[in-house]
Design a protein around this motif. Structure first.
Motif, PDB file in Angstrom:
ATOM      1  N   GLY A 187     -27.859  -8.704 -30.630  1.00  0.00           N
ATOM      2  CA  GLY A 187     -27.600  -7.280 -30.817  1.00  0.00           C
ATOM      3  C   GLY A 187     -28.855  -6.446 -30.672  1.00  0.00           C
ATOM      4  O   GLY A 187     -29.936  -6.926 -30.336  1.00  0.00           O
ATOM      5  N   GLN A 188     -28.695  -5.157 -30.940  1.00  0.00           N
ATOM      6  CA  GLN A 188     -29.792  -4.193 -30.861  1.00  0.00           C
ATOM      7  C   GLN A 188     -30.331  -3.947 -32.268  1.00  0.00           C
ATOM      8  O   GLN A 188     -29.572  -3.564 -33.165  1.00  0.00           O
ATOM      9  N   LEU A 189     -31.621  -4.176 -32.446  1.00  0.00           N
ATOM     10  CA  LEU A 189     -32.246  -3.982 -33.749  1.00  0.00           C
ATOM     11  C   LEU A 189     -32.953  -2.633 -33.761  1.00  0.00           C
ATOM     12  O   LEU A 189     -33.921  -2.417 -33.037  1.00  0.00           O
ATOM     13  N   ARG A 190     -32.470  -1.742 -34.597  1.00  0.00           N
ATOM     14  CA  ARG A 190     -33.025  -0.387 -34.670  1.00  0.00           C
ATOM     15  C   ARG A 190     -34.280  -0.386 -35.535  1.00  0.00           C
ATOM     16  O   ARG A 190     -34.279  -0.813 -36.682  1.00  0.00           O
ATOM     17  N   LEU A 191     -35.368   0.115 -34.962  1.00  0.00           N
ATOM     18  CA  LEU A 191     -36.632   0.247 -35.667  1.00  0.00           C
ATOM     19  C   LEU A 191     -36.898   1.717 -35.976  1.00  0.00           C
ATOM     20  O   LEU A 191     -36.354   2.602 -35.324  1.00  0.00           O
ATOM     21  N   PRO A 192     -37.745   1.997 -36.959  1.00  0.00           N
ATOM     22  CA  PRO A 192     -38.068   3.399 -37.261  1.00  0.00           C
ATOM     23  C   PRO A 192     -38.907   4.015 -36.136  1.00  0.00           C
ATOM     24  O   PRO A 192     -39.569   3.308 -35.369  1.00  0.00           O
ATOM     25  N   ASP A 193     -38.868   5.342 -36.043  1.00  0.00           N
ATOM     26  CA  ASP A 193     -39.723   6.047 -35.088  1.00  0.00           C
ATOM     27  C   ASP A 193     -41.181   5.720 -35.387  1.00  0.00           C
ATOM     28  O   ASP A 193     -41.561   5.567 -36.552  1.00  0.00           O
ATOM     29  N   PRO A 194     -42.020   5.573 -34.368  1.00  0.00           N
ATOM     30  CA  PRO A 194     -41.799   5.855 -32.943  1.00  0.00           C
ATOM     31  C   PRO A 194     -41.463   4.619 -32.125  1.00  0.00           C
ATOM     32  O   PRO A 194     -41.673   4.603 -30.908  1.00  0.00           O
TER      33      PRO A 194
END
Length: 208
Positions: A187-194
């Motif tokens: 899957g896609q692992l969402r990281l914090p910005d940036p």
């Protein structure tokens, strides 16, 4: 099949860097041991799934414009009294800065270990010693104040992004990350910005 990690107790009066140097010299094969929570750890040799996947994540950071992403260097975390708390070699990392003259002086003084405050994001991919990355290393990074810890857990087939490190009191073994985002491998692992959202498909081929 990879060997299990070797762990040796460290005498409190001995600088852990000295112990790791002695272990390296005694080994008949090239190794780079680490030191976490009072133990010297010799990680098992990584396999292709581990290395290819870590390399793919490195590439995704570079494509997203993070020029300070790297692999291979070792980092030292210290207690408030200046003694060594941990010696860690992440599978990949994003640094806050290029090494300054002060950082290079630190590297020389600590015989091959940069200061861990150079690190903005750190990543680990589990091998057969998955408990090290999910326990002691997670706590060590949190205790050192590393803002983001990306963990690819091939044992549970999950990917994690830990943020908001907390060190409650003086005991680094009680440190933790207060926030977590996770996904199944592939899957896609969402990281914090940036930082970019990471595609973890490279780890779908399960290998121990």
């Amino acid at each position: 099949m990879s060997a299990e990690p070797i762990m040796e107790p460290v005498m409190t009066q001995q600088d852990p860097i000295d112990l790791l140097i002695a272990i390296e010299k005694a080994s008949t094969t090239p190794i780079r041991p680490e030191y976490v929570e009072g133990m010297a750890i010799v990680p098992p040799a990584p396999n292709d799934n581990h290395n290819d996947g870590a390399g793919e994540l490195f590439f995704q950071f570079r494509v997203a414009g993070h020029r300070l992403v790297g692999m291979g260097n070792g980092y030292r975390a210290a207690h408030k009294d200046g003694t060594t708390m941990a010696l860690l070699i992440p599978d990949f990392y994003v640094r806050r800065r290029k090494p300054s003259e002060l950082d290079e002086s630190y590297l020389k003084a600590h015989r091959g270990w940069y200061p861990i405050d150079m690190i903005a994001l750190v990543g680990e991919v589990t091998s057969t010693n998955h408990e090290t990355d999910t326990g002691p290393k997670l706590r060590a990074y949190a205790a050192a104040g590393v803002p983001v810890y990306v963990l690819i857990d091939r044992n549970t087939k999950t990917a994690h992004c830990y943020t908001d490190p907390v060190l409650s009191g003086e005991d680094p073994t009680k440190a933790y990350y207060d926030s977590e985002v996770r996904t199944a491998l592939g899957g896609q692992l969402r990281l914090p910005d940036p930082y970019p959202t990471l595609d973890t498909a490279a780890f779908l081929e399960t290998a121990e």
